[in-house]
Design an enzyme around this catalytic site. Structure first.
Site, mmCIF file in Angstrom:
data_model
loop_
_atom_site.group_PDB
_atom_site.id
_atom_site.type_symbol
_atom_site.label_atom_id
_atom_site.label_comp_id
_atom_site.label_asym_id
_atom_site.label_seq_id
_atom_site.Cartn_x
_atom_site.Cartn_y
_atom_site.Cartn_z
ATOM 1 N N LYS A 90 35.880 60.398 38.823
ATOM 2 C CA LYS A 90 34.384 59.664 38.196
ATOM 3 C C LYS A 90 34.744 58.318 39.035
ATOM 4 C CE LYS A 90 30.331 58.646 36.391
ATOM 5 N NZ LYS A 90 30.325 58.295 37.706
ATOM 6 N N LYS A 126 37.143 56.932 44.130
ATOM 7 C CA LYS A 126 36.451 55.829 44.565
ATOM 8 C C LYS A 126 36.151 55.939 45.496
ATOM 9 C CE LYS A 126 35.396 51.794 42.630
ATOM 10 N NZ LYS A 126 34.663 51.191 41.180
ATOM 11 N N ASP A 166 28.727 50.201 42.765
ATOM 12 C CA ASP A 166 30.070 49.078 42.747
ATOM 13 C C ASP A 166 29.230 47.769 43.780
ATOM 14 O OD1 ASP A 166 33.187 49.249 41.643
ATOM 15 O OD2 ASP A 166 32.427 48.201 43.667
ATOM 16 N N THR A 210 28.113 47.388 32.165
ATOM 17 C CA THR A 210 29.491 46.737 32.573
ATOM 18 C C THR A 210 29.886 44.846 31.778
ATOM 19 O OG1 THR A 210 29.466 48.136 34.344
ATOM 20 C CG2 THR A 210 31.768 46.331 34.669
ATOM 21 N N ASN A 241 25.619 42.383 39.393
ATOM 22 C CA ASN A 241 25.434 43.755 37.905
ATOM 23 C C ASN A 241 26.418 42.706 36.814
ATOM 24 O OD1 ASN A 241 26.970 46.141 36.283
ATOM 25 N ND2 ASN A 241 24.086 45.724 36.541
ATOM 26 N N SER A 381 28.263 55.403 31.887
ATOM 27 C CA SER A 381 28.109 56.716 33.786
ATOM 28 C C SER A 381 28.207 57.684 32.629
ATOM 29 C CB SER A 381 28.402 56.545 34.503
ATOM 30 O OG SER A 381 28.563 55.458 35.060
HETATM 31 P P1 NDP Z 1 27.679 43.271 42.582
HETATM 32 O O1 NDP Z 1 27.387 43.557 44.236
HETATM 33 O O2 NDP Z 1 26.515 44.171 42.267
HETATM 34 O O3 NDP Z 1 28.130 41.778 43.076
HETATM 35 C C1 NDP Z 1 29.072 41.599 43.810
HETATM 36 C C2 NDP Z 1 28.861 40.246 43.805
HETATM 37 O O4 NDP Z 1 30.673 39.586 43.421
HETATM 38 C C3 NDP Z 1 28.317 39.019 43.816
HETATM 39 O O5 NDP Z 1 27.715 37.834 43.369
HETATM 40 C C4 NDP Z 1 28.786 38.882 44.654
HETATM 41 O O6 NDP Z 1 27.910 37.815 46.190
HETATM 42 C C5 NDP Z 1 30.517 38.878 44.251
HETATM 43 N N1 NDP Z 1 30.895 38.884 45.997
HETATM 44 C C6 NDP Z 1 31.277 40.666 46.168
HETATM 45 N N2 NDP Z 1 32.664 40.275 47.130
HETATM 46 C C7 NDP Z 1 33.089 38.712 47.375
HETATM 47 C C8 NDP Z 1 34.316 38.196 47.415
HETATM 48 N N3 NDP Z 1 34.883 39.446 48.206
HETATM 49 N N4 NDP Z 1 34.324 37.019 47.788
HETATM 50 C C9 NDP Z 1 33.692 36.270 46.490
HETATM 51 N N5 NDP Z 1 32.566 36.915 45.678
HETATM 52 C C10 NDP Z 1 32.369 38.345 46.157
HETATM 53 O O7 NDP Z 1 28.707 44.584 42.597
HETATM 54 P P2 NDP Z 1 29.080 44.524 40.590
HETATM 55 O O8 NDP Z 1 28.919 43.378 39.930
HETATM 56 O O9 NDP Z 1 28.222 45.710 40.401
HETATM 57 O O10 NDP Z 1 31.189 44.359 41.047
HETATM 58 C C11 NDP Z 1 31.510 43.054 41.435
HETATM 59 C C12 NDP Z 1 32.785 43.391 40.147
HETATM 60 O O11 NDP Z 1 32.678 44.400 39.449
HETATM 61 C C13 NDP Z 1 34.019 44.012 41.031
HETATM 62 O O12 NDP Z 1 34.777 44.164 41.117
HETATM 63 C C14 NDP Z 1 33.249 46.039 40.365
HETATM 64 O O13 NDP Z 1 34.586 47.224 41.186
HETATM 65 C C15 NDP Z 1 33.330 45.546 39.130
HETATM 66 N N6 NDP Z 1 33.519 46.381 38.183
HETATM 67 C C16 NDP Z 1 31.680 47.147 38.639
HETATM 68 C C17 NDP Z 1 31.369 47.977 37.653
HETATM 69 C C18 NDP Z 1 29.824 48.882 37.858
HETATM 70 O O14 NDP Z 1 29.444 48.908 36.840
HETATM 71 N N7 NDP Z 1 28.954 47.208 38.511
HETATM 72 C C19 NDP Z 1 31.534 48.398 36.807
HETATM 73 C C20 NDP Z 1 33.452 48.691 36.800
HETATM 74 C C21 NDP Z 1 33.610 47.251 37.720
HETATM 75 P P3 NDP Z 1 27.683 38.096 47.287
HETATM 76 O O15 NDP Z 1 26.530 38.302 46.855
HETATM 77 O O16 NDP Z 1 27.966 36.598 48.494
HETATM 78 O O17 NDP Z 1 27.923 39.429 48.134
#
Ligand code: NDP
Length: 449
Positions: A90, A126, A166, A210, A241, A381
């Protein structure tokens, strides 16, 4: 360091020499479970550590698709099926140009510990692709998702492996992936993907889970130190998100969230972030965070020029990194501490470099580690999967109450294990110890497999 841990680390470093993120994640865990390993000499005989750090299966595949100009593009897809010890694999799918095997493996490895902490029956995995969804049309996204699923479908299933979203994979992408899976299988297997829209089998509250879960964890961590979110200044990196719903819940608890970011830069609004506007920009228009200034010209925009995000220069009581791995450097950690940081809680996976985490802990900052603090997404989830199996759905408040209860239990497990192993207040070690022990015990029960 313990001889057995040292031996395993040396071997892992030799075998995975080109995978820095994966090595970073393994080092962090193994270095924090020394007392536990010493208490269990049988771990070495049973090769518990060696088995813990080796994924059960790594799948890599070609994803060809046609863009709107009629050109054929080839991306690489992955699914790391890391551990099925305590349930089906998962973990989310990430679509981002930086995706590679090292990043997939570190995320899969972290996921097995996160999932163990939830107390729910889910293993760890993953996946994703180096596909960049930015600037792509809806049709391009759909064609890519359909091609991706045309290979992935043979490796997943509601009792086998259950992907979710993600970075770069939200409700839209999950919908296209689910549609293609259903078409290929000619069966409605609702529990094969989570993060589905509520209109075809998703769970209420999954979108918020999250971010809300991160704030519930932070609330508990602060409470344990006679503090609260009320009146605190908070900065949140990212505007996806996790960041959006962390902001929403922090504001509900009376915190003043003054900054958010994306990969280009950050906005600072001393009057408090207008989260309705951020949702409109990011969830509806799929725009850039800079667009915030069109409505709030008094806010400030700071461009990101190097690996140190300007958001960490802003004075805050609580920092919530919710963007990506290694976004908080030692340099940023020093600035945050100098500005009086009280706590940092990780919404993103492994957002702090190891030196940054060490610096926070050495300077008495409370650290909510990702494995525990962002577990609310995967926990919800699992609640979505159970609703799919029951064919019965909870209302929003019921889901959020269950989530809250899970986050309280997770915090308590981190706290109790830190105390039990002599590192009271170190929730990073507490999370690793709690999850590792559970997984090691499950391994012992199941024999050498
Ligand atoms: P989203 O795609 O919804 O948002 C990601 C955000 O992070 C955007 O604002 C993006 O900016 C920024 N970002 C992504 N890559 C980079 C980078 N290399 N440098 C700077 N900013 C960056 O993703 P999520 O919110 O879902 O995920 C964010 C984090 O949370 C990740 O690490 C993910 O693994 C973790 N996570 C997510 C979960 C979920 O339920 N969604 C659960 C647990 C953990 P831009 O638009 O400019 O790319």
């Amino acid at each position: 360091m313990n001889e057995y841990i040292n031996k395993v680390l040396t071997e892992v470093e030799k075998k995975n020499i080109n995978e820095p993120e994966y090595l970073q994640a393994v080092r962090e865990v193994l270095c924090s479970v020394e007392h536990l390993v010493e208490k269990h000499p049988e771990y070495e005989k049973l090769a518990i550590l060696e088995r813990m750090v080796e994924p059960e299966r790594i799948i890599s595949f070609r994803v060809p698709w046609v863009n709107d100009n009629g050109e054929v593009i080839v991306n690489r897809g992955y699914r790391i099926q890391f551990s099925s010890l305590i349930g089906p694999y998962k973990g989310g799918l990430r679509f981002h140009p930086t995706v590679n095997q090292s990043i997939m493996k570190f995320l899969g490895f972290e996921q097995i510990f996160t999932n163990a902490l939830t107390g729910l029956p889910i293993g760890g995995g993953k996946g994703g692709s180096d596909f960049d969804p930015k600037g792509k049309s809806d049709n391009e996204i759909m064609r890519f998702c359909q091609s991706f699923m045309t290979e992935l479908y043979r490796h997943i299933g509601q009792d086998v492996d259950v992907p979710a979203g993600d970075i770069g994979v939200g409700g839209r992408e999950i919908g296209y992936l689910f549609g293609q899976y259903k078409r290929i299988k000619d069966a409605y297997e609702g529990g094969v993907l989570t993060g589905k829209s509520v209109c075809y089998g998703g769970s209420l509250g999954r979108t918020e889970a999250t971010g809300y879960g991160l704030i519930f964890y932070t609330r508990e961590m602060l409470k344990a130190h006679n503090e609260s979110l009320t009146g605190k200044t908070v900065t949140i990196s990212g505007s996806g998100n996790v960041a959006i719903y962390a902001c929403e819940k922090a504001q509900e608890y009376g915190a003043n969230v003054v900054a958010m970011s994306d990969s280009n830069g950050c906005i600072y609004d001393k009057n408090g972030i207008d989260i309705t506007l951020i949702k409109q920009i990011k969830e509806v228009e799929r725009g850039r965070i800079k667009d915030y200034l069109k409505v709030h010209p008094d806010a400030e925009y700071m461009i990101r020029e190097d690996e140190d995000s300007p958001i960490w220069n802003i004075k805050a009581d609580i920092a919530l990194p919710c963007a990506t791995q290694n976004e908080v450097t030692l340099n940023s950690a020093k600035k945050l501490v100098n500005n009086g940081l009280l706590a940092i809680a990780e919404g993103a996976n492994m957002p702090c470099k190891q030196e940054a985490t060490d610096y926070f802990l050495e300077h008495g900052v409370l650290v909510g580690p990702a494995k525990a603090a962002n577990a609310g997404g995967v926990a919800t989830s699992a609640i979505e999967m159970s609703q799919n199996s029951m064919r019965y759905y909870y209302n929003f408040n019921e889901v959020i109450e269950k989530l809250d209860c899970i986050m309280v239990n997770i915090f308590n497990a981190c706290k109790d294990n830190a105390e039990k192993y002599g590192c009271s207040g170190n929730y990073v070690a507490g999370a690793n110890l709690a999850a590792f022990e559970k997984l090691a015990e499950a391994m012992k029960c199941q024999g050498v497999v």
